[in-house]
Design an enzyme around this catalytic site. Structure first.
Site, PDB file in Angstrom:
ATOM      1  N   ASP A 133       0.851  -1.199   0.000  1.00 56.62           N
ATOM      2  CA  ASP A 133       0.000   0.000   0.000  1.00 56.62           C
ATOM      3  C   ASP A 133       0.883   1.244   0.000  1.00 56.62           C
ATOM      4  OD1 ASP A 133      -2.253  -1.550   0.211  1.00 56.62           O
ATOM      5  OD2 ASP A 133      -2.727  -0.997   2.271  1.00 56.62           O
ATOM      6  N   ARG A 183      -0.320  -0.549  -8.855  1.00 58.33           N
ATOM      7  CA  ARG A 183      -1.727  -0.252  -8.549  1.00 58.33           C
ATOM      8  C   ARG A 183      -1.865   1.273  -8.562  1.00 58.33           C
ATOM      9  NH1 ARG A 183      -3.121  -1.131  -2.655  1.00 58.33           N
ATOM     10  NH2 ARG A 183      -3.421  -3.297  -3.184  1.00 58.33           N
ATOM     11  N   LYS A 186      -6.165   7.234  -6.807  1.00 58.71           N
ATOM     12  CA  LYS A 186      -6.158   8.702  -6.781  1.00 58.71           C
ATOM     13  C   LYS A 186      -5.399   9.200  -5.549  1.00 58.71           C
ATOM     14  CE  LYS A 186     -10.379   9.290  -9.446  1.00 58.71           C
ATOM     15  NZ  LYS A 186     -11.758   9.793  -9.478  1.00 58.71           N
ATOM     16  N   GLY A 187      -5.527   8.505  -4.418  1.00 52.27           N
ATOM     17  CA  GLY A 187      -4.836   8.911  -3.191  1.00 52.27           C
ATOM     18  C   GLY A 187      -5.832   9.260  -2.100  1.00 52.27           C
ATOM     19  N   ARG A 292     -12.384   6.457   4.184  1.00 53.58           N
ATOM     20  CA  ARG A 292     -13.501   6.046   3.302  1.00 53.58           C
ATOM     21  C   ARG A 292     -14.614   7.102   3.357  1.00 53.58           C
ATOM     22  NH1 ARG A 292      -9.902   2.929   2.698  1.00 53.58           N
ATOM     23  NH2 ARG A 292      -9.481   4.583   1.234  1.00 53.58           N
TER      24      ARG A 292
HETATM   25  C1  LIG Z   1      -8.090  -1.651  -4.316  1.00 53.11           C
HETATM   26  C2  LIG Z   1      -7.798  -0.297  -3.756  1.00 53.11           C
HETATM   27  C3  LIG Z   1      -6.619  -0.083  -3.057  1.00 53.11           C
HETATM   28  C4  LIG Z   1      -6.318   1.187  -2.562  1.00 53.11           C
HETATM   29  N1  LIG Z   1      -5.107   1.394  -1.955  1.00 53.11           N
HETATM   30  C5  LIG Z   1      -4.752   2.652  -1.608  1.00 53.11           C
HETATM   31  C6  LIG Z   1      -3.457   2.924  -1.098  1.00 53.11           C
HETATM   32  O1  LIG Z   1      -2.628   2.025  -0.914  1.00 53.11           O
HETATM   33  N2  LIG Z   1      -3.136   4.222  -0.811  1.00 53.11           N
HETATM   34  C7  LIG Z   1      -4.039   5.257  -1.005  1.00 53.11           C
HETATM   35  O2  LIG Z   1      -3.681   6.423  -0.768  1.00 53.11           O
HETATM   36  N3  LIG Z   1      -5.280   5.005  -1.454  1.00 53.11           N
HETATM   37  C8  LIG Z   1      -5.659   3.742  -1.747  1.00 53.11           C
HETATM   38  N4  LIG Z   1      -6.935   3.513  -2.229  1.00 53.11           N
HETATM   39  C9  LIG Z   1      -7.960   4.576  -2.139  1.00 53.11           C
HETATM   40  C10 LIG Z   1      -7.928   5.547  -3.314  1.00 53.11           C
HETATM   41  O3  LIG Z   1      -6.810   6.393  -3.220  1.00 53.11           O
HETATM   42  C11 LIG Z   1      -9.190   6.430  -3.350  1.00 53.11           C
HETATM   43  O4  LIG Z   1      -9.240   7.208  -2.196  1.00 53.11           O
HETATM   44  C12 LIG Z   1     -10.490   5.674  -3.467  1.00 53.11           C
HETATM   45  O5  LIG Z   1     -10.370   4.605  -4.350  1.00 53.11           O
HETATM   46  C13 LIG Z   1     -11.633   6.595  -3.985  1.00 53.11           C
HETATM   47  O6  LIG Z   1     -11.309   7.138  -5.207  1.00 53.11           O
HETATM   48  P1  LIG Z   1     -11.949   6.699  -6.619  1.00 53.11           P
HETATM   49  O7  LIG Z   1     -10.817   6.467  -7.553  1.00 53.11           O
HETATM   50  O8  LIG Z   1     -12.897   5.600  -6.462  1.00 53.11           O
HETATM   51  O9  LIG Z   1     -12.617   8.013  -7.176  1.00 53.11           O
HETATM   52  P2  LIG Z   1     -13.626   9.072  -6.600  1.00 53.11           P
HETATM   53  O10 LIG Z   1     -13.666  10.145  -7.620  1.00 53.11           O
HETATM   54  O11 LIG Z   1     -13.278   9.425  -5.185  1.00 53.11           O
HETATM   55  O12 LIG Z   1     -14.972   8.270  -6.580  1.00 53.11           O
HETATM   56  C14 LIG Z   1     -15.634   7.849  -7.765  1.00 53.11           C
HETATM   57  C15 LIG Z   1     -17.023   7.387  -7.384  1.00 53.11           C
HETATM   58  O13 LIG Z   1     -16.905   6.181  -6.607  1.00 53.11           O
HETATM   59  C16 LIG Z   1     -17.775   6.192  -5.494  1.00 53.11           C
HETATM   60  N5  LIG Z   1     -16.970   6.146  -4.236  1.00 53.11           N
HETATM   61  C17 LIG Z   1     -15.652   6.345  -4.101  1.00 53.11           C
HETATM   62  N6  LIG Z   1     -15.275   6.202  -2.818  1.00 53.11           N
HETATM   63  C18 LIG Z   1     -16.398   5.919  -2.133  1.00 53.11           C
HETATM   64  C19 LIG Z   1     -16.662   5.666  -0.762  1.00 53.11           C
HETATM   65  N7  LIG Z   1     -15.701   5.659   0.154  1.00 53.11           N
HETATM   66  N8  LIG Z   1     -17.942   5.397  -0.412  1.00 53.11           N
HETATM   67  C20 LIG Z   1     -18.941   5.365  -1.327  1.00 53.11           C
HETATM   68  N9  LIG Z   1     -18.745   5.604  -2.642  1.00 53.11           N
HETATM   69  C21 LIG Z   1     -17.491   5.879  -3.038  1.00 53.11           C
HETATM   70  C22 LIG Z   1     -18.579   7.461  -5.583  1.00 53.11           C
HETATM   71  O14 LIG Z   1     -19.786   7.187  -6.261  1.00 53.11           O
HETATM   72  C23 LIG Z   1     -17.746   8.382  -6.445  1.00 53.11           C
HETATM   73  O15 LIG Z   1     -18.496   9.301  -7.137  1.00 53.11           O
HETATM   74  C24 LIG Z   1      -7.244   2.248  -2.738  1.00 53.11           C
HETATM   75  C25 LIG Z   1      -8.419   2.030  -3.452  1.00 53.11           C
HETATM   76  C26 LIG Z   1      -8.701   0.787  -3.950  1.00 53.11           C
HETATM   77  C27 LIG Z   1      -9.965   0.606  -4.726  1.00 53.11           C
END
Ligand SMILES: Cc1cc2nc3c(=O)[nH]c(=O)nc-3n(C[C@H](O)[C@H](O)[C@H](O)COP(=O)(O)OP(=O)(O)OC[C@H]3O[C@@H](n4cnc5c(N)ncnc54)[C@H](O)[C@@H]3O)c2cc1C
Length: 309
Positions: A133, A183, A186-187, A292
Site C-alpha cells: 500500500d 496499482r 487517486k490517493g 472512506r
Molecule cells: C483496491 C484499492 C486499493 C487502494 N489502496 C490505496 C493505497 O494504498 N493508498 C491510497 O492512498 N489510497 C488507496 N486507495 C484509495 C484511493 O486512493 C481512493 O481514495 C479511493 O479509491 C476513492 O477514489 P476513486 O478512484 O474511487 O474516485 P472518486 O472520484 O473518489 O470516486 C468515484 C465514485 O466512486 C464512489 N466512491 C468512491 N469512494 C467511495 C466511498 N468511500 N464510499 C462510497 N462511494 C465511493 C462514488 O460514487 C464516487 O463518485 C485504494 C483504493 C482501492 C480501490
C-alpha cells in the site's frame, strides 16, 4: 480539497478520536458497510462468496504506524498464518500490506526482513502478487526505494502509486524498467497543495495521464497495472485507451473496495474484465474508515442514520 473532506481527513489523524470513536456502537455498526468483520475468518468467508461469482480478492489486515517494533512481528506472523488459511480454503486471494504496520517508522531493516518472509511464502504457496500500500507523502520516496530493493529479489511484488502527487509521474518512470506491478489510485490522505493537486478534476486528469503513460510502454516493458478506482467515467476511458494501445486484457485489472458500488463491480466482471475486490478486516479500522468517509462525505449521513436505527 473540500471542507468536509478536509475535516474528515483531520479527524482520521486525531488521537482522541482514534481512541474513542471506535467504541461508539453506531459507528461500529456503520463500518459493516465497508468491512465484513474484524477477524480473518470473516474476511475469508466474504472472499468465498466473491469466489462463487468468480471474483478474486485482495485482503488487507488493518493497521498502520505501530509504535512498538514487536507489534510488527505479530503482524508478520498473522500474515504468514493467513497464507496457510488461504491455501487450506483454496481461495484466489492476494495480500496487501502497509509498511508502517510492519515497523517502517522504526526500522527499515526489520520491516524489510519481515516483508521478505511474507513475500517468500506468498511466492511459494500462493504464486501471486504481494502488494505494498502507499501511505502519506512522508513515506512515498522510502516506499519506492523499498519497492526497488524487494523487487530485485522477488518478481511478484506490486506497489500502489497515487495520482494526486506531482511526483508520481517521475516515480512511475523510475520503476518502469523493473517490470513493475502497479496499482494506480487517486490517493486517500490529506496532502498540501505544494506536493499534490488540490482540485479533484486535476487528480482525475493526472490519473488518466499516468494510466496512459504506463499503457503506452506496456508493449516494451513487462508491466502489469491495477486500476484501483470506482470512477465509472475513468473506467470507460481506460477501457478505450487499453484498446487503443493494444493492451491485452490479462495485462490490467480493475480493483475496487468491498462495499463500494457492488453493482458496478459485477457489471465490469460481466463484460469480461479482470476485477479484484479488496476486503479489509481487523480492529484498527478507525483511520481507514475515516478515509472512506472522506472519499464521499455523503457517507456520514449513513453513519448518523445508525444512531436512530
Ligand atoms: C483496491 C484499492 C486499493 C487502494 N489502496 C490505496 C493505497 O494504498 N493508498 C491510497 O492512498 N489510497 C488507496 N486507495 C484509495 C484511493 O486512493 C481512493 O481514495 C479511493 O479509491 C476513492 O477514489 P476513486 O478512484 O474511487 O474516485 P472518486 O472520484 O473518489 O470516486 C468515484 C465514485 O466512486 C464512489 N466512491 C468512491 N469512494 C467511495 C466511498 N468511500 N464510499 C462510497 N462511494 C465511493 C462514488 O460514487 C464516487 O463518485 C485504494 C483504493 C482501492 C480501490
Amino acid at each position: 480539497m473540500s471542507l468536509s473532506r478536509g475535516i474528515l481527513l483531520w479527524a482520521s489523524e486525531n488521537q482522541w478520536m482514534r481512541r474513542h470513536v471506535p467504541t461508539w456502537k453506531f459507528v461500529k455498526h456503520a463500518v459493516k458497510k465497508f468491512m465484513p468483520g474484524e477477524n480473518l475468518e470473516d474476511a475469508l468467508d466474504a472472499a468465498k462468496i466473491f469466489q462463487y461469482d468468480s471474483i478474486p480478492v485482495i485482503l488487507t489486515h488493518l493497521g498502520e504506524n505501530i509504535k512498538d517494533l514487536s507489534e510488527g512481528g505479530d503482524v508478520c506472523d498473522h500474515y504468514l498464518e493467513a497464507i496457510d488459511r488461504i491455501v487450506e480454503k483454496k481461495l484466489d486471494i492476494e495480500l496487501s500490506i502497509k509498511l508502517t504496520q510492519l515497523g517502517f517508522d522504526i526500522s527499515f531493516d526489520e520491516t524489510y526482513s519481515r516483508f521478505k518472509k511474507i513475500a517468500a511464502k506468498v511466492k511459494e504457496e500462493l504464486g501471486n502478487i504481494l502488494w505494498i500500500d502507499m501511505e502519506g507523502s512522508s513515506y512515498t520516496k522510502r516506499t519506492i526505494d523499498f519497492y526497488k530493493k524487494i523487487k530485485s529479489e522477488f518478481d511478484n511484488i506490486g506497489i500502489c502509486v497515487q495520482a494526486y502527487l506531482y511526483s508520481t509521474e517521475a516515480d512511475i518512470k523510475d520503476i518502469l524498467d523493473i517490470n513493475p506491478n502497479i496499482r494506480l489510485v487517486k490517493g486517500a490522505y490529506s496532502e498540501p497543495s505544494g506536493i499534490a493537486f488540490p482540485k479533484k478534476e486535476d487528480v482525475d486528469k493526472n490519473y488518466l495521464h499516468l494510466a496512459k503513460m504506463v499503457m503506452k510502454n506496456m508493449a516494451e516493458k513487462k508491466a502489469f497495472i491495477g486500476f484501483a478506482t470506482h470512477d465509472e467515467n475513468i473506467c470507460a476511458h481506460l477501457i478505450r485507451e487499453a484498446k487503443h494501445y493494444s493492451v491485452h486484457k490479462d495485462k490490467f485489472e480493475f480493483q475496487m473496495l468491498y462495499g463500494i458500488k457492488p453493482a458496478f463491480q459485477k457489471e465490469m466482471k460481466s463484460h469480461g474484465f479482470r476485477l479484484r475486490v479488496l476486503i479489509s478486516y481487523g480492529n484498527f479500522w478507525y483511520p481507514w474508515y475515516m478515509r472512506r468517509l472522506a472519499e464521499r462525505p455523503a457517507n456520514v449521513w449513513f453513519v448518523l442514520k445508525n444512531i436512530f436505527n
